[in-house]
Every structure is written in C-alpha cells, then in structure tokens.
Motif scaffolding. Sequence first.
Motif, PDB file in Angstrom:
ATOM      1  N   ASP A  44       0.880  -0.996   0.132  1.00 25.59           N
ATOM      2  CA  ASP A  44       0.020  -0.061   0.021  1.00 25.59           C
ATOM      3  C   ASP A  44       0.680   1.168   0.184  1.00 25.59           C
ATOM      4  O   ASP A  44       1.796   1.541   0.804  1.00 25.59           O
ATOM      5  CB  ASP A  44      -0.929   0.073   1.277  1.00 25.59           C
ATOM      6  N   LYS A  46       1.351   3.929   1.337  1.00 25.66           N
ATOM      7  CA  LYS A  46       1.213   4.756   2.202  1.00 25.66           C
ATOM      8  C   LYS A  46       2.667   5.188   2.590  1.00 25.66           C
ATOM      9  O   LYS A  46       3.111   6.446   3.092  1.00 25.66           O
ATOM     10  CB  LYS A  46       0.856   4.242   3.630  1.00 25.66           C
ATOM     11  N   ALA A 109     -10.075   0.403 -13.657  1.00 26.76           N
ATOM     12  CA  ALA A 109     -11.382   0.075 -13.987  1.00 26.76           C
ATOM     13  C   ALA A 109     -11.371  -1.386 -13.513  1.00 26.76           C
ATOM     14  O   ALA A 109     -12.265  -1.997 -13.012  1.00 26.76           O
ATOM     15  CB  ALA A 109     -11.992   0.513 -15.207  1.00 26.76           C
ATOM     16  N   PRO A 111     -11.033  -4.736 -12.100  1.00 24.24           N
ATOM     17  CA  PRO A 111     -10.508  -5.338 -10.829  1.00 24.24           C
ATOM     18  C   PRO A 111      -9.396  -6.636 -10.999  1.00 24.24           C
ATOM     19  O   PRO A 111      -9.590  -7.282 -12.028  1.00 24.24           O
ATOM     20  CB  PRO A 111     -11.731  -6.016 -10.106  1.00 24.24           C
ATOM     21  N   HIS A 143      -9.060  -5.898   2.386  1.00 20.45           N
ATOM     22  CA  HIS A 143      -8.701  -6.029   0.630  1.00 20.45           C
ATOM     23  C   HIS A 143      -7.581  -7.198   0.471  1.00 20.45           C
ATOM     24  O   HIS A 143      -7.354  -7.636  -0.866  1.00 20.45           O
ATOM     25  CB  HIS A 143      -7.937  -4.914   0.120  1.00 20.45           C
ATOM     26  N   LEU A 157     -11.797 -13.836 -15.925  1.00 22.09           N
ATOM     27  CA  LEU A 157     -12.136 -12.461 -16.828  1.00 22.09           C
ATOM     28  C   LEU A 157     -11.490 -12.669 -18.008  1.00 22.09           C
ATOM     29  O   LEU A 157     -12.085 -12.382 -19.322  1.00 22.09           O
ATOM     30  CB  LEU A 157     -11.605 -11.356 -16.062  1.00 22.09           C
TER      31      LEU A 157
ATOM     32  N   PRO B 129     -19.556  -8.713 -17.459  1.00 20.17           N
ATOM     33  CA  PRO B 129     -18.874  -9.406 -16.168  1.00 20.17           C
ATOM     34  C   PRO B 129     -17.807  -8.239 -15.689  1.00 20.17           C
ATOM     35  O   PRO B 129     -17.367  -8.422 -14.328  1.00 20.17           O
ATOM     36  CB  PRO B 129     -17.824 -10.530 -17.002  1.00 20.17           C
ATOM     37  N   LEU B 130     -17.227  -7.494 -16.401  1.00 17.62           N
ATOM     38  CA  LEU B 130     -16.391  -6.467 -15.754  1.00 17.62           C
ATOM     39  C   LEU B 130     -17.241  -5.518 -14.799  1.00 17.62           C
ATOM     40  O   LEU B 130     -16.752  -5.110 -13.673  1.00 17.62           O
ATOM     41  CB  LEU B 130     -15.921  -5.519 -17.036  1.00 17.62           C
ATOM     42  N   ASN B 133     -17.695  -7.154 -11.587  1.00 15.82           N
ATOM     43  CA  ASN B 133     -16.431  -7.449 -10.744  1.00 15.82           C
ATOM     44  C   ASN B 133     -16.140  -5.894  -9.863  1.00 15.82           C
ATOM     45  O   ASN B 133     -15.778  -5.801  -8.753  1.00 15.82           O
ATOM     46  CB  ASN B 133     -15.230  -7.619 -11.528  1.00 15.82           C
ATOM     47  N   ILE B 134     -16.444  -5.061 -10.658  1.00 16.90           N
ATOM     48  CA  ILE B 134     -16.169  -3.573 -10.218  1.00 16.90           C
ATOM     49  C   ILE B 134     -17.130  -3.284  -9.289  1.00 16.90           C
ATOM     50  O   ILE B 134     -16.570  -2.766  -8.210  1.00 16.90           O
ATOM     51  CB  ILE B 134     -16.551  -2.643 -11.526  1.00 16.90           C
ATOM     52  N   PHE B 138     -14.423  -3.873  -6.445  1.00 16.75           N
ATOM     53  CA  PHE B 138     -13.456  -2.866  -6.675  1.00 16.75           C
ATOM     54  C   PHE B 138     -13.406  -2.002  -5.386  1.00 16.75           C
ATOM     55  O   PHE B 138     -14.535  -1.304  -5.103  1.00 16.75           O
ATOM     56  CB  PHE B 138     -13.963  -2.129  -7.988  1.00 16.75           C
ATOM     57  N   ILE B 139     -12.152  -1.784  -4.874  1.00 23.43           N
ATOM     58  CA  ILE B 139     -12.078  -1.142  -3.835  1.00 23.43           C
ATOM     59  C   ILE B 139     -12.405   0.286  -3.818  1.00 23.43           C
ATOM     60  O   ILE B 139     -13.128   0.947  -2.928  1.00 23.43           O
ATOM     61  CB  ILE B 139     -10.777  -1.038  -3.126  1.00 23.43           C
ATOM     62  N   PRO B 168     -12.518   2.884   4.906  1.00 26.17           N
ATOM     63  CA  PRO B 168     -11.046   3.108   5.050  1.00 26.17           C
ATOM     64  C   PRO B 168     -10.343   2.908   3.749  1.00 26.17           C
ATOM     65  O   PRO B 168     -10.694   2.075   2.707  1.00 26.17           O
ATOM     66  CB  PRO B 168     -10.751   1.281   5.673  1.00 26.17           C
ATOM     67  N   ARG B 170      -6.965   3.780   0.958  1.00 22.46           N
ATOM     68  CA  ARG B 170      -5.374   3.595   1.027  1.00 22.46           C
ATOM     69  C   ARG B 170      -4.767   5.178   1.089  1.00 22.46           C
ATOM     70  O   ARG B 170      -3.963   5.249   1.820  1.00 22.46           O
ATOM     71  CB  ARG B 170      -5.177   3.139  -0.241  1.00 22.46           C
TER      72      ARG B 170
END
Lengths: 316, 395
Positions: A44, A46, A109, A111, A143, A157, B129-130, B133-134, B138-139, B168, B170
Amino acid sequence: MTDLLDRKLIFVTGKGGVGKTTIAASLAWLAADRGKRTLVCEVDAKGNLADFYETAPTRFEEREIAPRLWAMSMDTEASLKQYLSLQLKLPLMLRIGPLAKMFDFVASAAPGVREIVTVGKLCWEVKEKHYDLIVVDASATGHIVGQLTAPQAINQLVQVGLVRQQTGWMLDILDDPSTTGLVVVATPAEMPVSETLDLTARLREETNVDLAAIVVNRVLPELFGRGEEEVFERLDASPGPRDQIDAAVAGPVVSLMRAARLTVTMRRSRTEHLERLRGAIDPNVPLLYMPYLFFRSHGLRATHQLADALSAELGY
Amino acid sequence: MASGSGPTSSRAESIEGLLASKEIVIACGSGGVGKTTTAAAAATMAAVRHGGKVLVVTVDPARRLANALGLEGFGNVEKRVDPDAFKSAGVRPRGELWAAMLDTKQSWDDLVRRHAPDRETSGRILSNPLYQNISGKFIQSHDYIAMERLYEIHSEGNFDLIVVDTPPTRNAMDFIEAPRRMADFFSSRLLRLLIAPYQSRLVNMASRPFYQVADRVLGSQFLEDIAEFFILFQTMYGGFVERANAVERLLRDRRTTFVVVSTLEAAPVKEAEFFIEVLSSKRFHLGALILNKVLPEYLLDEAAEQRAARFCDDAVELAKLDGLAESLHTDQEQLARVLAEVGANFRNFAVVARREAGLRHDLQVRPEVVATVPEFDEDIHDLPGLLRLGERIWT
C-alpha cells in the motif's frame, strides 16, 4: 507445518491500525538477522515502511538497507513495465506511452489487474530465487483476499492471452503451504479479533493460501502475580492503610491506584477478546504474542524489540 | 450552543454547536482510531439532545457500526434504532436515531438503472462481467458510492442531520476526490481511444501496434468486454458527470463539515495532519479534530510520578510500615511486590501519556474545535457506551 521463516513468501495483513507494518518490518528484520537474504515489500502506497527502519523512503528498485535485508515499495506501473520487458519481451517503444497509459486506465477500472501485477512481481521474485524470503506488508484485512485471489479473478475474466498464461505458475506458488503463508496481525480488541476471524474464514473458502500464523500485537503484561490482585483490591478499599502510605510517601497515591485499576480492567477486557480468538482458531496455527511497548511505539528501536519478541515466540 | 458571545459566537465552538449548525458531518481518519464509534456517538448525542431525525451512515464493509449499535443485518435502507434501546439505556431522546449501512453493489445497480437511457442498456451493463466485478469488489468504488449515496439521502430531505463514517481508504483523500475522478474518468481521451475500434468497424484494429500489443497481453475477448463496458457506460455519461459534480458541490456546501478523528500515536497523527492540510487547501470545511483513546491526565502529574518511583525503589521499606501488611491480610514480601508493581505500572503509562502530550503539543494544525475522548477501559459496543463517549465530545 513449515516453520514460518522457512517459507519463501509471507503476506502480512491485519485491520487498519493494529501495527501490520511494524510486524512485517520486524519479521523481515528477524529473518535477515538469522542469515536469510530477505526482501521486505510495502504494497500500500502509504510510504511509511521506511520509518520503521529509519531509512530513506523505499522505491520500486530494491535497496539493501541492512545486511541481507532489502526493501522496496510496490509501484504497479513500474512493475508492469518490468513484467512486459522480462516476460513478454516487448519492444521498449510499446512498453512506454499509450500502453502504460492504457494499463493505468484499465487497472483503475478492471479489478484484479493492479493486484495481479503486484502479486505477479512478488511471485516472480520467488520463482527466480533472488531471495530466501520475501515479507510483504500487504493490504489490510478488507482487501487482502482480493489481492491473493487476483490470479483466479484474471483467469475468469481473461480467457486467452499472455496474462492468462502467467497465472498458472503464480497459483502454484501461492497455493503451496511450504512456500507461501499469510500472517494476520490483530490486537486484543473486539474489532481486530472479529475481522481476523472473518478473514480466516474467507481465506479457507476463497483461497488455497495457508494461514501461517496470527500475531497478537500490543498485549499488556499481567500486572499482578498470583494472589496479588486481592491485596491490591484490599489496599484500594482501605482508607486506613492508604493514609499510612500517603503519609510515608508525603502525598496522596490515588493516581497510582487509579492507573493500576485502569490496567487491570483493560487487561481483563482484552483477555476476553484473546480467548475468543484462541477458541475460534485452528489450534495448529501458531499464535504469537507481541508485548505492548511502553517506551517506543515506532522507529528502528521498536522494530528491534518486536523482532526479539518474535524470535522468542518462534522458539529461536 | 456554546455560551460565547461577541463576533465569534456564530461559529461552532463545540461538537454540540457543530452538530446543531450543520446538516452533514463526515468523519474521517486512519484505520483503528475509532472513527465508526465516534460517528455513531455523535449521531446518538444529536438525536438525544437536539432532537429531529438523525441518521448515521456507515460504509465500512466490516459492519462495525452494526455491532456498535447492537443491530444486525441492516442493509441499504435507513432503519430507525429501536426507541426501547434508549429506554433501557435510561435516556429519553428528543429525536430519532436512524442508521444505514452502505451496500456498495446495490447502490451501483441503482445508479446504473437511474442513468442508463433504457432498460435494455441497463440490463446489458448489469450483466457485463467487468461491471459485476467492479461494483462488487472494486475497492475504490466504495469511495465514490459512499459520497453518491450521501447525496441521494440528503436530497430526499428526510433527515435533519446525517453523520457519515468514511470507508477505510488507502489514501485519506480518495473519497473526497472520488466524484471528480469519476467525472474525469468518463471524459477521458484515453477512454475514447480505447473504445474507438469497437465503436467504428471502419478502423482495422489489427493494423495498429497499440491494439496488437493489448490483444497479445490481455486477449481480444477481454478487450471486447472492456470496450463494451465502456461503450455502455458512455450512454450514462451526461447523467453521471452531472451527478458527480453535484456530489462535489454538496461536499463543499457550507452545510457540510468534516470531522477528523485520530489517536495520539505517531502514524495516525501524521495522517490526520495530512488530512487537515488537504481539507483546508481544497477549501472544505474542517469542523473539529477528535482525539480518541487518550490516556488520563493524572498520569502526567509529576508529584505522583515521584511517589511511583518511591513505590518501586522503597517497596520493601514501605511494606514494613507498622501493621500495614497485617491489616491487608498479607505478608510484607507480597505487599512489597504489589507496591512495586503499582509503581512500575504508573511509570510505564506515564511514559506513554507524556508521548501523547508531546504529540498533542506538536500538532501542526488545529481546527477551532478539538475534543478529547479518554481511553475507556471497556469496549464501546452498545447505546450506553455510545452515550458515554458522546458526553465526552459534546462540549
């Protein structure tokens, strides 16, 4: 079970604020101290891993910061460029410019793309045997599963192409318990324990990554030995003896008593959380207890102290 | 309200004043500092003391607020906290406390349904599908959706005060910038470059080295999924950008304030300082800094420290005080150990307390309101606990 430091790749995770980076830093320090060529990698962005070694900021290029200890911080774009040149042997012209930009775009976009580049770099270092051990200051509990399952996600994917071909060997590394392990850091408090238990369940269900150890950080020492707490309770409740002591030390000791009471109750509630953790975890998973550090909470000195504590807990 | 008078009396001088004058309070800070609990405590106090309808929104996937409020499994819908829970906590709230948990996936789906031009398009987006997932994993999508949902709730006008606990991140800035990033994302030239060959069959993809490489690396099916996703998403462009801009305006509105939560430890303080700097440089309203889990002040008392040293150094002598051990039903040896431990304990925590005081003193940036919450010896997981915490930040 493989000894913790005999693995090749250790991911360290935990809820935000439990001291994940401290533990990763001291684990890597201990490994290097015990003669292993060790790479510690911050994932990360940070950028505070360097603070735990009191060294200059770490970069994507590994740098030896102590004997046998190298440090780096993950940079997905740099990692992709390295990957493209080493694995796909793409001409330089195509590695920079539009492709890099496209990557950045797709990665924000799609993941798994950013994660696979991160995990891919780490697995590649394992495959190439550049180090004896790689310690990863990985993503937080929320995460980490996404990070560890990136190769599977990519497999789902992306049906064809070079990226897909790359996921097989990564999975071999990640799924081998003698190679890869996950260390979860918790503190003896309600939420960190709950998140640790949630994570270990998800780890079993969604990945094949082995739970190598749980580190319980900031454990308060037991204040009183056997029978002593009762003596303290009587002293706290007896005005006569208290006056006697106040007179002997020329002033009230009420603050001392309050501080002791605070410690006793804090420790009691923390012990309950510890017991909940202990009761729910597979007894084969080592639980390593790290002391609460009163004198230094961060910096190289704290890293050394925790490395010593880890060493003792691991039985070295 | 704070009793101050004069030119500054209209400004919020306490958390109480802040909650009375604002409609949206956003709690932020690094992980583990007690952000969720603090947000819930502030909302609870506002509902009890000020009245009206107060909502606390948590976006944390760990569902901490659910625990903190003794609730389980509340979804994307606002739910009223049972008035009986207050009754058994011994308080009669003037208003109502509501709580909501953010369901990221659900919120994204709603957003797509709202902005897609027709049902067919929304159906195709939802099954891409994308997209799946997102929206689910997706964070960074949490960041945007949290702010989007806040906007939605606020514009429905059902609440007097909304307190938001932030995800939370990053990077502490992520969610503030999320609306802008989302708007930029849809306006990007690169996006157009990427989907150009799929939009127009006239361009021969294979002839271009860029696509050749992309195809080799990712495979054409994946590229097509990406392209379809972006092409479909572009149909929502107008609505999305407009919305993202409206969300950003709301964050900058004078009815909105940010509250930064931190403990007095090196790393969280560093992050809090960074956050406060960014808020002020980007001209968001910084309402308060809440210092959480702070050790009690009596640990800083020098005279007590000296007595603690006596406990450690002269434990054996003190234990010999006339009749002392006997009256405590113990022997002198055990009593000496207890006294030494009590002394050492005080000195240990005094070191930590002094470190905290130093950090507090060195704080580079100070908002108008700085509230301190003591380290509680037990976890806060119910309404009485939230009220106990709330009392400490109130004035």
